[in-house]
Design a protein around this motif. Structure first.
Motif, PDB file in Angstrom:
ATOM      1  N   LYS A  61       0.880  -1.165   0.000  1.00 62.12           N
ATOM      2  CA  LYS A  61       0.000   0.000   0.000  1.00 62.12           C
ATOM      3  C   LYS A  61       0.917   1.214   0.000  1.00 62.12           C
ATOM      4  CE  LYS A  61      -3.928  -2.015   2.325  1.00 62.12           C
ATOM      5  NZ  LYS A  61      -4.932  -1.841   3.368  1.00 62.12           N
ATOM      6  N   THR A  62       0.522   2.249  -0.716  1.00 57.22           N
ATOM      7  CA  THR A  62       1.380   3.410  -0.894  1.00 57.22           C
ATOM      8  C   THR A  62       0.653   4.682  -0.494  1.00 57.22           C
ATOM      9  OG1 THR A  62       2.427   2.288  -2.765  1.00 57.22           O
ATOM     10  CG2 THR A  62       2.804   4.634  -2.574  1.00 57.22           C
ATOM     11  N   LEU A  63       1.365   5.562   0.204  1.00 58.24           N
ATOM     12  CA  LEU A  63       0.863   6.895   0.552  1.00 58.24           C
ATOM     13  C   LEU A  63       1.867   7.921   0.063  1.00 58.24           C
ATOM     14  CD1 LEU A  63      -0.160   6.398   4.295  1.00 58.24           C
ATOM     15  CD2 LEU A  63      -1.673   6.445   2.333  1.00 58.24           C
ATOM     16  N   GLU A  64       1.380   9.081  -0.344  1.00 60.49           N
ATOM     17  CA  GLU A  64       2.251  10.188  -0.728  1.00 60.49           C
ATOM     18  C   GLU A  64       1.881  11.413   0.102  1.00 60.49           C
ATOM     19  OE1 GLU A  64       2.335  11.113  -4.864  1.00 60.49           O
ATOM     20  OE2 GLU A  64       2.992   9.105  -5.441  1.00 60.49           O
ATOM     21  N   PHE A  65       2.909  12.012   0.726  1.00 64.15           N
ATOM     22  CA  PHE A  65       2.702  13.216   1.526  1.00 64.15           C
ATOM     23  C   PHE A  65       3.760  14.235   1.174  1.00 64.15           C
ATOM     24  CE2 PHE A  65       1.126   9.933   4.582  1.00 64.15           C
ATOM     25  CZ  PHE A  65      -0.180  10.364   4.656  1.00 64.15           C
ATOM     26  N   ASN A  66       3.397  15.517   1.270  1.00 65.46           N
ATOM     27  CA  ASN A  66       4.444  16.523   1.165  1.00 65.46           C
ATOM     28  C   ASN A  66       5.120  16.626   2.536  1.00 65.46           C
ATOM     29  OD1 ASN A  66       2.708  18.048   2.734  1.00 65.46           O
ATOM     30  ND2 ASN A  66       2.274  19.561   1.154  1.00 65.46           N
ATOM     31  N   GLU A  67       6.251  17.316   2.584  1.00 69.04           N
ATOM     32  CA  GLU A  67       7.051  17.350   3.812  1.00 69.04           C
ATOM     33  C   GLU A  67       6.303  17.982   4.979  1.00 69.04           C
ATOM     34  OE1 GLU A  67      11.118  19.537   5.019  1.00 69.04           O
ATOM     35  OE2 GLU A  67      11.257  18.184   3.315  1.00 69.04           O
ATOM     36  N   GLN A  68       5.534  19.013   4.703  1.00 68.50           N
ATOM     37  CA  GLN A  68       4.793  19.700   5.758  1.00 68.50           C
ATOM     38  C   GLN A  68       3.730  18.789   6.376  1.00 68.50           C
ATOM     39  OE1 GLN A  68       2.754  23.153   4.304  1.00 68.50           O
ATOM     40  NE2 GLN A  68       2.524  24.044   6.350  1.00 68.50           N
ATOM     41  N   THR A  69       3.024  18.049   5.566  1.00 70.36           N
ATOM     42  CA  THR A  69       1.993  17.134   6.064  1.00 70.36           C
ATOM     43  C   THR A  69       2.604  15.991   6.851  1.00 70.36           C
ATOM     44  OG1 THR A  69       0.624  17.675   4.156  1.00 70.36           O
ATOM     45  CG2 THR A  69       0.054  15.688   5.374  1.00 70.36           C
ATOM     46  N   LEU A  70       3.699  15.434   6.341  1.00 67.68           N
ATOM     47  CA  LEU A  70       4.368  14.337   7.041  1.00 67.68           C
ATOM     48  C   LEU A  70       4.885  14.789   8.397  1.00 67.68           C
ATOM     49  CD1 LEU A  70       5.179  11.390   6.870  1.00 67.68           C
ATOM     50  CD2 LEU A  70       7.283  12.092   5.733  1.00 67.68           C
ATOM     51  N   THR A  71       5.430  15.989   8.470  1.00 64.01           N
ATOM     52  CA  THR A  71       5.889  16.543   9.747  1.00 64.01           C
ATOM     53  C   THR A  71       4.726  16.701  10.718  1.00 64.01           C
ATOM     54  OG1 THR A  71       7.686  17.712   8.636  1.00 64.01           O
ATOM     55  CG2 THR A  71       7.076  18.492  10.822  1.00 64.01           C
ATOM     56  N   ALA A  72       3.579  17.166  10.246  1.00 60.60           N
ATOM     57  CA  ALA A  72       2.403  17.337  11.107  1.00 60.60           C
ATOM     58  C   ALA A  72       1.912  15.992  11.633  1.00 60.60           C
ATOM     59  CB  ALA A  72       1.289  18.039  10.340  1.00 60.60           C
ATOM     60  N   ILE A  73       1.946  14.954  10.804  1.00 62.46           N
ATOM     61  CA  ILE A  73       1.524  13.614  11.239  1.00 62.46           C
ATOM     62  C   ILE A  73       2.454  13.096  12.327  1.00 62.46           C
ATOM     63  CG2 ILE A  73       1.351  11.210  10.508  1.00 62.46           C
ATOM     64  CD1 ILE A  73       0.326  12.269   7.807  1.00 62.46           C
ATOM     65  N   ILE A  74       3.749  13.266  12.119  1.00 66.62           N
ATOM     66  CA  ILE A  74       4.729  12.768  13.101  1.00 66.62           C
ATOM     67  C   ILE A  74       4.606  13.535  14.415  1.00 66.62           C
ATOM     68  CG2 ILE A  74       7.198  12.624  13.594  1.00 66.62           C
ATOM     69  CD1 ILE A  74       7.561  11.941  10.604  1.00 66.62           C
ATOM     70  N   GLU A  75       4.429  14.844  14.342  1.00 68.78           N
ATOM     71  CA  GLU A  75       4.303  15.655  15.562  1.00 68.78           C
ATOM     72  C   GLU A  75       3.000  15.387  16.304  1.00 68.78           C
ATOM     73  OE1 GLU A  75       4.839  19.660  14.267  1.00 68.78           O
ATOM     74  OE2 GLU A  75       7.021  19.462  14.162  1.00 68.78           O
ATOM     75  N   SER A  76       1.995  14.854  15.627  1.00 63.29           N
ATOM     76  CA  SER A  76       0.716  14.601  16.273  1.00 63.29           C
ATOM     77  C   SER A  76       0.702  13.321  17.103  1.00 63.29           C
ATOM     78  CB  SER A  76      -0.401  14.547  15.239  1.00 63.29           C
ATOM     79  OG  SER A  76      -0.285  13.369  14.481  1.00 63.29           O
ATOM     80  N   GLY A  77       1.811  12.602  17.123  1.00 63.86           N
ATOM     81  CA  GLY A  77       1.863  11.423  17.979  1.00 63.86           C
ATOM     82  C   GLY A  77       2.334  10.173  17.291  1.00 63.86           C
ATOM     83  N   SER A  78       2.646  10.235  16.039  1.00 62.93           N
ATOM     84  CA  SER A  78       3.182   9.073  15.341  1.00 62.93           C
ATOM     85  C   SER A  78       4.630   8.856  15.767  1.00 62.93           C
ATOM     86  CB  SER A  78       3.063   9.320  13.844  1.00 62.93           C
ATOM     87  OG  SER A  78       4.122   8.784  13.157  1.00 62.93           O
ATOM     88  N   GLU A  79       5.106   7.642  15.647  1.00 64.63           N
ATOM     89  CA  GLU A  79       6.476   7.319  16.053  1.00 64.63           C
ATOM     90  C   GLU A  79       7.377   7.197  14.838  1.00 64.63           C
ATOM     91  OE1 GLU A  79       6.555   3.784  18.382  1.00 64.63           O
ATOM     92  OE2 GLU A  79       4.816   4.377  19.535  1.00 64.63           O
TER      93      GLU A  79
END
Length: 87
Positions: A61-79
């Motif tokens: 399965k594949t996801l594409e994110f820009n850098e800003q979105t990926l940073t927001a996901i990680i800061e929201s509690g992802s490891e």
């Protein structure tokens, strides 16, 4: 007299080797491990990260994110789990 042009495939944008997230880093999103499989420069101005998750049957399965979105996901509690380095 003919001019010599740079080949398109030799083009690398500024900061190409200075990625915020490196290839093969593991990121946990919704309790699933996603691997950063690829990054690309899109529209000449933003980095796009391609994340892959291998399912039980061997498909991806594949996801594409820009850098800003990926940073927001990680800061929201992802490891973020770094790839183990072999010494």
């Amino acid at each position: 007299m003919r001019r010599k042009f740079k080949k398109i495939r030799d083009f690398k944008p500024a900061g190409y080797d200075k990625q915020k997230y490196k290839l093969d880093e593991q990121i946990t999103i919704n309790n699933l491990q996603w691997r950063i499989a690829e990054y690309k420069f899109r529209f000449g101005r933003e980095w796009i990260y391609v994340l892959q998750h291998e399912t039980v049957d061997g498909t991806y399965k594949t996801l594409e994110f820009n850098e800003q979105t990926l940073t927001a996901i990680i800061e929201s509690g992802s490891e973020v789990v770094l790839k183990d380095e072999k010494v």
